[in-house]
Design an enzyme around this catalytic site. Structure first.
Site, mmCIF file in Angstrom:
data_model
loop_
_atom_site.group_PDB
_atom_site.id
_atom_site.type_symbol
_atom_site.label_atom_id
_atom_site.label_comp_id
_atom_site.label_asym_id
_atom_site.label_seq_id
_atom_site.Cartn_x
_atom_site.Cartn_y
_atom_site.Cartn_z
ATOM 1 N N SER A 330 42.330 35.696 52.371
ATOM 2 C CA SER A 330 43.614 35.391 52.374
ATOM 3 C C SER A 330 43.989 34.393 53.499
ATOM 4 O O SER A 330 43.639 32.989 53.042
ATOM 5 C CB SER A 330 44.173 36.760 53.021
ATOM 6 O OG SER A 330 45.691 37.007 52.775
ATOM 7 N N ASP A 416 47.277 39.773 42.177
ATOM 8 C CA ASP A 416 47.507 39.747 43.792
ATOM 9 C C ASP A 416 48.916 39.004 43.460
ATOM 10 O O ASP A 416 49.288 37.902 43.078
ATOM 11 C CB ASP A 416 46.462 38.829 44.082
ATOM 12 C CG ASP A 416 46.628 38.554 45.583
ATOM 13 O OD1 ASP A 416 47.583 38.839 46.028
ATOM 14 O OD2 ASP A 416 45.564 37.965 46.109
ATOM 15 N N HIS A 448 45.657 42.079 45.969
ATOM 16 C CA HIS A 448 45.346 41.435 47.024
ATOM 17 C C HIS A 448 43.978 42.097 47.816
ATOM 18 O O HIS A 448 43.301 41.547 48.703
ATOM 19 C CB HIS A 448 46.360 41.251 48.048
ATOM 20 C CG HIS A 448 46.286 39.898 49.173
ATOM 21 N ND1 HIS A 448 45.821 38.895 48.991
ATOM 22 C CD2 HIS A 448 46.292 40.150 50.639
ATOM 23 C CE1 HIS A 448 45.785 38.016 49.866
ATOM 24 N NE2 HIS A 448 46.036 38.822 50.991
#
Length: 479
Positions: A330, A416, A448
């Site tokens: 991320s 995501d 995600h």
């Protein structure tokens, strides 16, 4: 119905542990506000505790001192690492009694109030801490120094967990380290005793005595000392002989990468691989300024800190550049993309999971669900030219160039909504244009946080670790 028109703010509703007050909490990334209403008057008006002030965050707990209702408030107004004050519930803007004054070496993270005591969570020297203070019963002040709970490991993480009752005599807490599985304790306050209730089982022949965990410090280009946490199997790693190493980093949102146990990680450690975490700026391990100096126009510190940690491990012969893999996901994936551009020669591989590698494009688009909220973290390139060019200067996608990149694995998910799959897809395509050995793996039924289901998650982790082991050149079978 309560409505907050500012889309930067989250809104939550609940009650104090004492059930005396109903609570509405509002918060952006940098500002908060709390409103209270006595539960016995549910049709009344919520009253603001402290009016919101840009950049000021605070949390409120109700406590009864003698017969008086008071509010314990943890806040950062003129106290960058936060302080704890007490105010009268009937007049929260009146006299403030300082319970725990601001300390530049200690990051006060929160308090939880009970009928007879207050539990305090904070950070010191990069580690979480927990202390207890008794509530004075005579209407006086908190005279005694809070009692800190001590643990016999160099690295650990401890925190409160599930304490719903106002009058309870114990505190439920969670504890873990690199070598101690997740453990649930009850702390008996009056007896100063920890009672273990449950520990995560580890199948097989796991023996914590076989592993070593320790802390080292790297020096960043500006002289800042950056902590590194390491764990490895003692009998498979020889000091002074470079070992294959996986170096993890994140460095955003004041999120701290605390030492924790990982069953899957044992498969690396038992192959003689060192696992390390670079506690870079942008995280919260060393206080609020550690975060502030790794965000917005200081974001490059996150990347140079990570590079400094990698160089430190190489210079100290913990590892070598041909057996060092970097990992991040991320916002940590942005870190991976940045260090790939800045110092590709230091790594044999880079694992980027749901990587935020095209930040400029995303943060320029306020129609995306998180963009306006994210301006507090990254800056607003849409309305600030300096922010625009600063982000353009470090964006992984914007700065791919003709160099010898290490092997790269980018893992993304088609569903995501936080980091759209198009970001790593474009990044990998651009890396391939300059000849990089870049692999894109797209999960077709995931978000995600990765795939759903225990067994699917294990398979996903196994794939990533198999790639890491290959990129490290580690022995495939281990012990």
């Amino acid at each position: 119905v309560f409505h907050e028109p500012d889309e930067r703010y989250w809104v939550g509703v609940g009650a104090t542990r004492s059930r005396k007050y109903l609570v509405i909490e509002l918060g952006s990334n940098i500002t908060s506000e709390t409103r209270l209403l006595e539960a016995g008057d549910p049709t009344g008006e919520f009253a603001v505790v402290w009016p919101r002030e840009d950049g000021v965050e605070y949390d409120v707990e109700h406590v009864v001192v003698g017969t008086q209702d008071r509010l314990l408030i943890v806040h950062n107004r003129d106290a960058v690492n936060f302080e704890l004050v007490s105010v009268a519930a009937s007049d929260p803007l009146g006299e403030r009694r300082v319970i725990l004054a601001h300390n530049p070496e200690v990051r006060l993270e929160g308090v939880e109030a009970f009928r007879d005591f207050v539990a305090i969570e904070y950070r010191r020297e990069g580690l979480t801490r927990l202390a207890v203070a008794m509530v004075p019963r005579n209407g006086g002040r908190y005279e005694d120094t809070p009692h800190e709970l001590h643990f016999n490991e160099e690295l650990f993480a401890v925190g409160l967990a599930g304490n719903p009752e106002w009058g309870q005599k114990t505190i439920r807490l969670g504890y873990t380290s690199f070598v101690t599985p997740s453990t649930v304790y009850d702390y008996v306050v009056e007896e100063d005793e920890l009672r273990m209730l449950k520990q995560q089982p580890v199948l097989g022949r796991f023996d914590p005595a076989l592993y070593t965990q320790r802390r080292e410090w790297a020096t960043a280009p500006d002289g800042t000392r950056v902590p590194i946490s390491l764990v490895y199997r003692t009998d498979l790693v020889t000091p002074g002989e470079p070992a294959p190493t996986l170096l993890y980093g994140y460095g955003s949102y004041e999120a701290s990468m605390d030492p924790s146990f990982g069953i899957a990680r044992l498969s690396l450690l038992d192959r003689g691989i060192v696992f390390a975490i670079a506690h870079v700026r942008g995280g919260g391990e060393l206080g609020r300024l550690w975060y502030e100096n790794g965000k917005k126009l200081h974001k490059r510190n996150t990347f140079t800190d990570f590079i400094a940690c990698a160089k430190h491990l190489i210079d100290r012969d913990v590892t070598a550049s041909d057996r060092l893999v970097a990992e991040g996901g991320s916002a940590g994936g942005l870190l991976m993309g940045a260090v790939a551009n800045l110092a590709p020669q230091l790594f044999s591989g880079i694992l980027a999971e749901v990587p935020f590698v095209d930040p400029l494009t995303s943060i320029l688009d306020p129609s995306l669900p998180l963009t306006v909220i994210e301006w507090d973290e990254w800056g607003d390139p849409l309305h600030d030219e300096e922010v625009y060019f600063y982000m353009k200067g470090y964006s992984p996608l914007e700065n791919v160039h003709d160099t010898h990149y290490p092997r790269i694995l980018a893992v993304t998910s088609i569903n995501d909504t936080r980091v759209l799959y198009v970001e790593p897809a474009k990044w990998v395509a651009k890396l391939r244009e300059v000849g990089a050995d870049a692999l894109l793996k797209t999960e077709m039924a995931a978000g995600h946080g990765g795939v759903s289901g225990r067994y699917s998650a294990w398979r996903e982790r196994a794939f990533n670790y198999a790639w890491v082991i290959d990129a490290l050149g580690a022995h495939p079978s281990g012990e």
